[in-house]
Design an enzyme around this catalytic site. Structure first.
Site, PDB file in Angstrom:
ATOM      1  N   LYS A 176       0.892  -1.172   0.000  1.00 53.10           N
ATOM      2  CA  LYS A 176       0.000   0.000   0.000  1.00 53.10           C
ATOM      3  C   LYS A 176       0.923   1.213   0.000  1.00 53.10           C
ATOM      4  CE  LYS A 176      -1.682   3.080   1.880  1.00 53.10           C
ATOM      5  NZ  LYS A 176      -1.445   4.485   1.420  1.00 53.10           N
TER       6      LYS A 176
ATOM      7  N   GLY B  23      -4.320   3.340  -2.285  1.00 53.20           N
ATOM      8  CA  GLY B  23      -5.451   3.732  -1.447  1.00 53.20           C
ATOM      9  C   GLY B  23      -5.024   4.671  -0.333  1.00 53.20           C
TER      10      GLY B  23
ATOM     11  N   GLY C 165      -4.396   5.956   3.561  1.00 50.26           N
ATOM     12  CA  GLY C 165      -3.818   5.340   4.752  1.00 50.26           C
ATOM     13  C   GLY C 165      -4.852   4.805   5.729  1.00 50.26           C
ATOM     14  N   PRO C 166      -5.781   5.663   6.194  1.00 46.53           N
ATOM     15  CA  PRO C 166      -6.731   5.192   7.208  1.00 46.53           C
ATOM     16  C   PRO C 166      -7.743   4.169   6.669  1.00 46.53           C
ATOM     17  CG  PRO C 166      -6.575   7.596   7.167  1.00 46.53           C
ATOM     18  CD  PRO C 166      -5.854   7.106   5.961  1.00 46.53           C
TER      19      PRO C 166
ATOM     20  N   GLY D  72      -4.590   1.290   4.120  1.00 40.35           N
ATOM     21  CA  GLY D  72      -3.430   1.044   4.980  1.00 40.35           C
ATOM     22  C   GLY D  72      -3.847   0.349   6.264  1.00 40.35           C
TER      23      GLY D  72
ATOM     24  N   GLU E 201       9.891   1.994  10.399  1.00 39.35           N
ATOM     25  CA  GLU E 201      10.917   2.994  10.075  1.00 39.35           C
ATOM     26  C   GLU E 201      10.230   4.341  10.207  1.00 39.35           C
ATOM     27  OE1 GLU E 201      14.064   2.578   9.359  1.00 39.35           O
ATOM     28  OE2 GLU E 201      14.086   0.401   9.159  1.00 39.35           O
TER      29      GLU E 201
ATOM     30  N   CYS F  20      14.003  11.435   6.122  1.00 35.83           N
ATOM     31  CA  CYS F  20      13.848  11.117   7.549  1.00 35.83           C
ATOM     32  C   CYS F  20      15.179  11.146   8.287  1.00 35.83           C
ATOM     33  CB  CYS F  20      13.172   9.774   7.711  1.00 35.83           C
ATOM     34  SG  CYS F  20      13.837   8.546   6.613  1.00 35.83           S
TER      35      CYS F  20
ATOM     36  N   GLU G 276      10.140  16.745  14.203  1.00 30.15           N
ATOM     37  CA  GLU G 276      10.536  16.570  12.818  1.00 30.15           C
ATOM     38  C   GLU G 276       9.725  17.527  11.946  1.00 30.15           C
ATOM     39  OE1 GLU G 276       9.462  12.886  10.748  1.00 30.15           O
ATOM     40  OE2 GLU G 276      11.580  12.782  10.227  1.00 30.15           O
TER      41      GLU G 276
HETATM   42  P1  NAD Z   1       2.344   8.879   7.146  1.00 31.73           P
HETATM   43  O1  NAD Z   1       2.668   8.120   8.365  1.00 31.73           O
HETATM   44  O2  NAD Z   1       1.153   9.764   7.154  1.00 31.73           O
HETATM   45  O3  NAD Z   1       2.127   7.895   5.899  1.00 31.73           O
HETATM   46  C1  NAD Z   1       2.981   6.831   5.604  1.00 31.73           C
HETATM   47  C2  NAD Z   1       2.179   5.716   4.993  1.00 31.73           C
HETATM   48  O4  NAD Z   1       1.243   5.238   5.949  1.00 31.73           O
HETATM   49  C3  NAD Z   1       1.343   6.137   3.781  1.00 31.73           C
HETATM   50  O5  NAD Z   1       1.293   5.075   2.845  1.00 31.73           O
HETATM   51  C4  NAD Z   1      -0.040   6.360   4.392  1.00 31.73           C
HETATM   52  O6  NAD Z   1      -1.082   6.175   3.466  1.00 31.73           O
HETATM   53  C5  NAD Z   1      -0.066   5.269   5.428  1.00 31.73           C
HETATM   54  N1  NAD Z   1      -1.010   5.513   6.538  1.00 31.73           N
HETATM   55  C6  NAD Z   1      -1.454   6.701   7.013  1.00 31.73           C
HETATM   56  N2  NAD Z   1      -2.329   6.494   8.027  1.00 31.73           N
HETATM   57  C7  NAD Z   1      -2.417   5.158   8.191  1.00 31.73           C
HETATM   58  C8  NAD Z   1      -3.141   4.332   9.094  1.00 31.73           C
HETATM   59  N3  NAD Z   1      -3.955   4.830  10.021  1.00 31.73           N
HETATM   60  N4  NAD Z   1      -2.989   2.985   8.995  1.00 31.73           N
HETATM   61  C9  NAD Z   1      -2.158   2.455   8.079  1.00 31.73           C
HETATM   62  N5  NAD Z   1      -1.464   3.185   7.192  1.00 31.73           N
HETATM   63  C10 NAD Z   1      -1.579   4.524   7.248  1.00 31.73           C
HETATM   64  O7  NAD Z   1       3.667   9.637   6.785  1.00 31.73           O
HETATM   65  P2  NAD Z   1       3.976  10.490   5.491  1.00 31.73           P
HETATM   66  O8  NAD Z   1       3.388  11.837   5.707  1.00 31.73           O
HETATM   67  O9  NAD Z   1       3.593   9.747   4.281  1.00 31.73           O
HETATM   68  O10 NAD Z   1       5.601  10.516   5.542  1.00 31.73           O
HETATM   69  C11 NAD Z   1       6.305  11.432   6.299  1.00 31.73           C
HETATM   70  C12 NAD Z   1       6.803  10.806   7.573  1.00 31.73           C
HETATM   71  O11 NAD Z   1       7.434   9.537   7.336  1.00 31.73           O
HETATM   72  C13 NAD Z   1       7.860  11.611   8.256  1.00 31.73           C
HETATM   73  O12 NAD Z   1       7.573  11.692   9.633  1.00 31.73           O
HETATM   74  C14 NAD Z   1       9.151  10.829   8.025  1.00 31.73           C
HETATM   75  O13 NAD Z   1      10.164  10.974   8.967  1.00 31.73           O
HETATM   76  C15 NAD Z   1       8.695   9.446   7.987  1.00 31.73           C
HETATM   77  N6  NAD Z   1       9.631   8.644   7.191  1.00 31.73           N
HETATM   78  C16 NAD Z   1      10.489   7.789   7.828  1.00 31.73           C
HETATM   79  C17 NAD Z   1      11.406   7.048   7.099  1.00 31.73           C
HETATM   80  C18 NAD Z   1      12.352   6.087   7.733  1.00 31.73           C
HETATM   81  O14 NAD Z   1      12.971   5.304   7.028  1.00 31.73           O
HETATM   82  N7  NAD Z   1      12.524   6.085   9.024  1.00 31.73           N
HETATM   83  C19 NAD Z   1      11.425   7.175   5.733  1.00 31.73           C
HETATM   84  C20 NAD Z   1      10.547   8.049   5.130  1.00 31.73           C
HETATM   85  C21 NAD Z   1       9.652   8.779   5.870  1.00 31.73           C
END
Ligand code: NAD
Length: 462
Positions: A170, A201, A203-204, A207, A245, A279, A369
């Site tokens: 996803k 799709g 996230g909420p 995902g 991650e 990140c 962050e």
């Molecule tokens: P996010 O957590 O909103 O989304 C990440 C993914 O999770 C997306 O595919 C999203 O659709 C999904 N998602 C959102 N809500 C969900 C839920 N309730 N249940 C399941 N899946 C869900 O983050 P973002 O805005 O896409 O990315 C930015 C963040 O990600 C930053 O905080 C960054 O540090 C972090 N990040 C970390 C790494 C790492 O390797 N540590 C790498 C990239 C990004």
């Protein structure tokens, strides 16, 4: 931009059960460039069933054959390198050269590394009177972010396939076109039907359905700490394996003996790269009080050069979030030396490269962050003070140490609570374990350590 109007499930593009769609927007000009299905829980269920059905066959496929499919996948990505770079530029806003070198180049290197590791890894070992089998964990639910759209996908899917797992992906809603390109490459590589499945799709919706699905054995998530905590709790309740991650607030510690100009210039470049949406970015620069003013001037000059060279942020939401943090920095008393909250262009989700001086460790901009082109520069009094500041956040993903003497830098790095440290500007290594201490995550990606995440052991005693 080409967009599929279906989901890639069980080896074919098929219509989603859900009729909702996601609009893909080019963040540089705010134009809609495509539409993809917003899959629902039913679609996730179909994909997980396909992955479960394909699991026994793929798990029993000899590692050499899995390696051959991964080599073919790498070749398919190489053949599409320009298309990948153009797609990432269109949906993420990455400048062309960076898209070619990093957004397309890095995942090709990682896919290649897993073709080799799948062939070399010993999936069996002998310990005393036991033979220990390294078996695939099972069906993997992979949830990825938009900031390095293809790299994050390959860093999960390649080791999972190398291990003999099957996958439902996803991807982030902001960058689904890159994920569709990846699915095409998997198909071209001759990976059997059901081994890899893609459900675009929200996230909420999709995902969450994937993270909660009882047919998923391991949830591998990259994204924000807030969502990661939720996924960890869901997985914990189901006694499901989880790899997370998450975010970072990494420190770039410049010790007094360091080459200050080099450390500052590389440090600024590290933060501005990918418009700060990394990140592991070194978003806190720590400089000894005696050299602080000099460092601030160097950073001002270095950051000013990035004015026209960085791309936009991925979305209006991220732009608003980052500008909000810049306003907060000003309100809390940090000194703005370059950039600011105003939008530098009329169109597109741009934020000016921004540098804050006179930042104290408690300020919001030094703790949270930001995920934008924003650098904070903090003074320290002595090494112990630098260590306390560097370790003084909930995160621990990456970092850097600079010193005149490598051994001095290494001694300091040993005391940092973080998963990676670059010594005097050490290069990124796509085989080194990548992952966080503290709230930056659970588990490691890349190289042999990344492969181990997708394996579980079975001991046979003789
Ligand atoms: P996010 O957590 O909103 O989304 C990440 C993914 O999770 C997306 O595919 C999203 O659709 C999904 N998602 C959102 N809500 C969900 C839920 N309730 N249940 C399941 N899946 C869900 O983050 P973002 O805005 O896409 O990315 C930015 C963040 O990600 C930053 O905080 C960054 O540090 C972090 N990040 C970390 C790494 C790492 O390797 N540590 C790498 C990239 C990004």
């Amino acid at each position: 931009m080409k967009a599929h109007d279906g989901l890639y499930i069980d080896g074919a593009w098929r219509p989603a059960e859900s009729t909702d769609t996601i609009e893909v927007v080019n963040p540089a000009d705010e134009q809609v460039i495509g539409r993809v299905p917003a899959g629902g829980a039913l679609d996730v269920d179909t994909a997980v069933r396909a992955a479960r059905a394909a699991l026994p066959g793929w798990a029993a496929t000899p590692p050499a054959e899995r390696a051959a499919r991964l080599a073919a996948l790498r070749d398919a990505l190489v053949a599409r390198k320009d298309e990948i770079a153009e797609t990432v530029t269109a949906e993420l806003g990455a400048p062309e050269q960076f898209a070619q070198a990093v957004h397309a180049g890095l995942p090709i290197a990682v896919a290649g590394s897993y073709a080799e590791l799948a062939a070399q890894h010993s999936f069996e070992e002998r310990i005393g009177n036991s033979t220990v089998l390294h078996e695939p964990v099972g069906v993997v639910g992979a949830i990825t972010p938009w900031n390095y759209p293809l790299h994050q996908i390959v860093a999960k899917v390649a080791p999972a396939l190398a291990a003999g797992c099957t996958v439902v992906l996803k991807p982030a809603e902001d960058t689904p076109l890159t994920a569709q390109l990846f699915a095409e490459a998997v198909h071209e590589a001759g990976v059997p039907a059901g081994v890899f499945n893609l459900v675009t799709g929200l996230g909420p919706v999709a995902g969450q359905a994937l993270a909660e699905h009882p047919g998923v054995d391991l949830v591998s998530f990259t994204g924000s700490t807030a969502v990661g905590k939720q996924i960890g709790a869901t997985a914990g309740a189901a006694v499901k394996k989880v790899a997370l991650e998450l975010g970072g607030k990494s420190a770039n510690v410049i010790l007094p003996s360091a080459d200050l100009a080099k450390a500052v210039n590389v440090g600024v470049a590290n933060v501005m790269s990918n418009s700060g949406q990394t990140c592991s970015a070194w978003t806190r620069m720590l400089v000894h009080r005696d050299r602080y003013d000099e460092a601030v001037e160097l950073a001002r000059t270095a950051a000013a050069k990035y004015g026209d060279r960085i791309g936009p942020l991925v979305s209006a939401k991220q732009q608003a979030r980052v500008r909000g943090y810049i306003e907060k920095g000003v309100a809390e008393g940090a000194r703005l030396i370059v950039g600011g909250p105003e939008s530098p262009r009329e169109k597109g989700y741009f934020v000016s490269p921004t540098v804050f001086a006179d930042v104290t460790p408690e300020m919001t901009v030094a703790q949270e962050e930001i995920f934008g082109p924003v650098l904070t520069i903090l003074p320290y009094d002595d090494e112990e003070d630098a260590l306390r500041i560097a370790n003084g956040t909930v995160y621990g993903l990456a970092g850097a140490v600079w010193a005149g003497d490598e051994a001095e830098a290494v001694a300091f790095a040993r005391r940092l609570e973080t998963g990676q440290v670059d010594i005097n500007g050490g290069r990124f290594n796509p085989l080194a374990p990548f992952g966080g201490y503290k709230q930056s995550g659970v588990g490691r990606e890349l190289g042999p350590h990344g492969l181990a995440e997708y394996l579980q052991t079975k001991s046979l005693q003789f």
